[in-house]
Enzyme design. Structure first.
Site, PDB file in Angstrom:
ATOM      1  N   ASP A 273      91.172  17.560  28.433  1.00  0.00           N
ATOM      2  CA  ASP A 273      91.581  17.589  26.908  1.00  0.00           C
ATOM      3  C   ASP A 273      92.111  16.155  26.531  1.00  0.00           C
ATOM      4  O   ASP A 273      92.067  16.171  25.300  1.00  0.00           O
ATOM      5  CB  ASP A 273      92.554  18.769  26.856  1.00  0.00           C
ATOM      6  CG  ASP A 273      91.907  20.281  26.786  1.00  0.00           C
ATOM      7  OD1 ASP A 273      90.646  20.191  26.998  1.00  0.00           O
ATOM      8  OD2 ASP A 273      92.544  21.062  26.039  1.00  0.00           O
TER       9      ASP A 273
ATOM     10  N   TYR B  35      93.256  27.660  40.022  1.00  0.00           N
ATOM     11  CA  TYR B  35      92.363  28.624  39.233  1.00  0.00           C
ATOM     12  C   TYR B  35      91.483  29.658  40.068  1.00  0.00           C
ATOM     13  O   TYR B  35      90.726  30.232  39.483  1.00  0.00           O
ATOM     14  CB  TYR B  35      91.236  27.599  38.543  1.00  0.00           C
ATOM     15  CG  TYR B  35      92.086  27.202  37.220  1.00  0.00           C
ATOM     16  CD1 TYR B  35      93.277  27.059  37.019  1.00  0.00           C
ATOM     17  CD2 TYR B  35      91.055  26.564  36.512  1.00  0.00           C
ATOM     18  CE1 TYR B  35      93.878  26.509  35.834  1.00  0.00           C
ATOM     19  CE2 TYR B  35      91.698  25.818  35.073  1.00  0.00           C
ATOM     20  CZ  TYR B  35      93.092  25.843  35.152  1.00  0.00           C
ATOM     21  OH  TYR B  35      93.641  25.140  34.019  1.00  0.00           O
TER      22      TYR B  35
ATOM     23  N   ASP C 192      91.434  19.894  34.206  1.00  0.00           N
ATOM     24  CA  ASP C 192      91.320  20.682  33.002  1.00  0.00           C
ATOM     25  C   ASP C 192      92.333  20.183  31.823  1.00  0.00           C
ATOM     26  O   ASP C 192      91.898  20.024  30.866  1.00  0.00           O
ATOM     27  CB  ASP C 192      91.796  22.206  33.265  1.00  0.00           C
ATOM     28  CG  ASP C 192      91.548  23.243  32.346  1.00  0.00           C
ATOM     29  OD1 ASP C 192      90.870  22.595  30.934  1.00  0.00           O
ATOM     30  OD2 ASP C 192      92.104  24.384  32.188  1.00  0.00           O
TER      31      ASP C 192
ATOM     32  N   ASP D  31     100.289  11.707  36.818  1.00  0.00           N
ATOM     33  CA  ASP D  31     101.083  11.665  35.735  1.00  0.00           C
ATOM     34  C   ASP D  31     100.729   9.956  35.312  1.00  0.00           C
ATOM     35  O   ASP D  31     100.750   9.726  34.196  1.00  0.00           O
ATOM     36  CB  ASP D  31     102.697  11.805  36.055  1.00  0.00           C
ATOM     37  CG  ASP D  31     102.814  11.616  37.475  1.00  0.00           C
ATOM     38  OD1 ASP D  31     102.025  11.560  38.302  1.00  0.00           O
ATOM     39  OD2 ASP D  31     104.124  11.322  37.719  1.00  0.00           O
TER      40      ASP D  31
ATOM     41  N   LYS E  76      98.344  14.462  43.118  1.00  0.00           N
ATOM     42  CA  LYS E  76      99.604  14.570  43.420  1.00  0.00           C
ATOM     43  C   LYS E  76     100.055  14.590  44.721  1.00  0.00           C
ATOM     44  O   LYS E  76     100.946  15.549  44.936  1.00  0.00           O
ATOM     45  CB  LYS E  76     100.240  15.759  42.462  1.00  0.00           C
ATOM     46  CG  LYS E  76     101.572  15.623  42.143  1.00  0.00           C
ATOM     47  CD  LYS E  76     102.284  14.503  41.171  1.00  0.00           C
ATOM     48  CE  LYS E  76     103.638  14.513  40.966  1.00  0.00           C
ATOM     49  NZ  LYS E  76     103.866  13.106  40.202  1.00  0.00           N
TER      50      LYS E  76
END
Length: 333
Positions: A233, A126, A229, A205, A172
């Protein structure tokens, strides 16, 4: 009684409805609050050519905390436009994005969920450093040891104050060992200073799967900007959706609290927006100011109205913004 000055930024779309609703709720607490209004967002950019004027930055810095409504982020590149919230996060060094997810008495909410996702808020993908060479597009992901260490310290201290005292470091590093590895290893090194916190790592994941299958097993999670982010959600979806999901952008000197939902242009101006996320963000703001008892009172009022009604349309009810806010105020008083 302490006096606090709160900066209010409505932003875009339904921000013009949920911020006035949250202000009414805050006024009903009886705390000594002074409100200062400021402007930011895409609508302001279209009219003035900038998304966050310097006057707004000055007001945020001069007040005790800020409550932000909603921001529009166009999906296509608009020359000269900077996302209001992303700009404020970097400009004010609001390095910790804090998103609680707690079970609520609404349809679709899992039971026994009480977790907090902490997201590094200033770097990662970002940083918006993108470029294109013909049919190839490249984006830089910036991870620094300094930012990883301080977000790890923030998350560890948060976990230390909670009952479970658990921290999941989301990453990751198995695919991106340089960038994600720096984030993971820096935080796990910092965790050695917190032996009372059970710190462990989870590949992103796998974390998504475990959050869906057994969200009650998590306590505090910490992640890089993009992963945080996305997962926040998901965690909002576990407890009723974005319409009731609060968040805080917190730095060493300043803090901006905002609802997680967007500006919802499809319902803006109709008086039907659900102000719950903004009210719960206001409760986080009160916690930040040290008004913990009143913050719990706001949270309890929200759950009581969500349980007994009236509910807004997004939660299966018929109430508009004002009717729902009136019910909250009755509970508080």
């Amino acid at each position: 009684m302490a006096k606090y000055t709160i900066c209010l930024i409505e932003g875009d779309g339904i921000g013009h409805e949920v911020i006035p609703a949250a202000r009414r709720v805050l006024e009903a607490t009886g705390l000594d609050l002074e409100f200062v209004e400021a402007h930011a967002g895409y609508e302001y950019f279209l009219e003035h050519g900038e998304s966050v004027p310097e006057a707004t930055i000055e007001k945020v810095m001069a007040t005790d905390a800020t409550l932000f409504g909603a921001a529009t982020s166009p999906s296509k590149k608009v020359e000269g436009f900077k996302g209001a919230i992303r700009y404020m996060r970097r400009r004010l060094d609001l390095f910790a994005n804090v998103r609680p997810a707690k079970s609520h008495p609404v349809p679709g909410s899992y039971e026994n969920v009480d977790l907090i996702l902490v997201r590094e808020n200033t770097e990662g993908l970002y940083v918006e450093q993108e470029r294109r060479y013909g049919d190839t597009a490249i984006a830089d992901a910036v991870i620094t040891k300094r930012a990883s260490q301080r977000i790890g310290e923030y998350a560890l201290k948060l976990a230390q104050r909670r009952e479970k005292k658990k921290l999941a470091v989301i990453h990751k590093a198995n695919v991106l060992p340089v960038t994600q590895g720096l984030f993971l290893n820096t935080i796990m090194d910092e965790a050695k200073n917190y032996p009372d916190v059970q710190s462990y790592d989870v590949i992103v994941d796998a974390a998504a799967m475990h959050l869906v299958r057994n969200p009650a097993s998590f306590d505090v999670l910490v992640a890089t900007n993009l992963f945080g982010d996305i997962l926040s959600d998901l965690t909002a979806g576990l407890v009723g959706g974005l319409g009731i999901a609060p968040s805080g952008n917190i730095g060493l000197e300043h803090a901006v609290f905002e609802s997680v939902h967007g500006s919802a242009p499809d319902i803006a101006g109709q008086g039907v927006a659900n102000p719950t996320a903004t009210v719960l963000s206001a409760a986080m703001l009160l916690d930040h100011l040290g008004e913990h008892d009143m913050a719990r009172k706001l949270e309890n009022a929200v759950d009581q109205v969500l349980l007994e009604g009236p509910r807004t349309r997004d939660l299966g009810g018929t109430a508009g913004t004002q009717e729902f806010t009136d019910a909250l105020i009755r509970c508080i008083k």
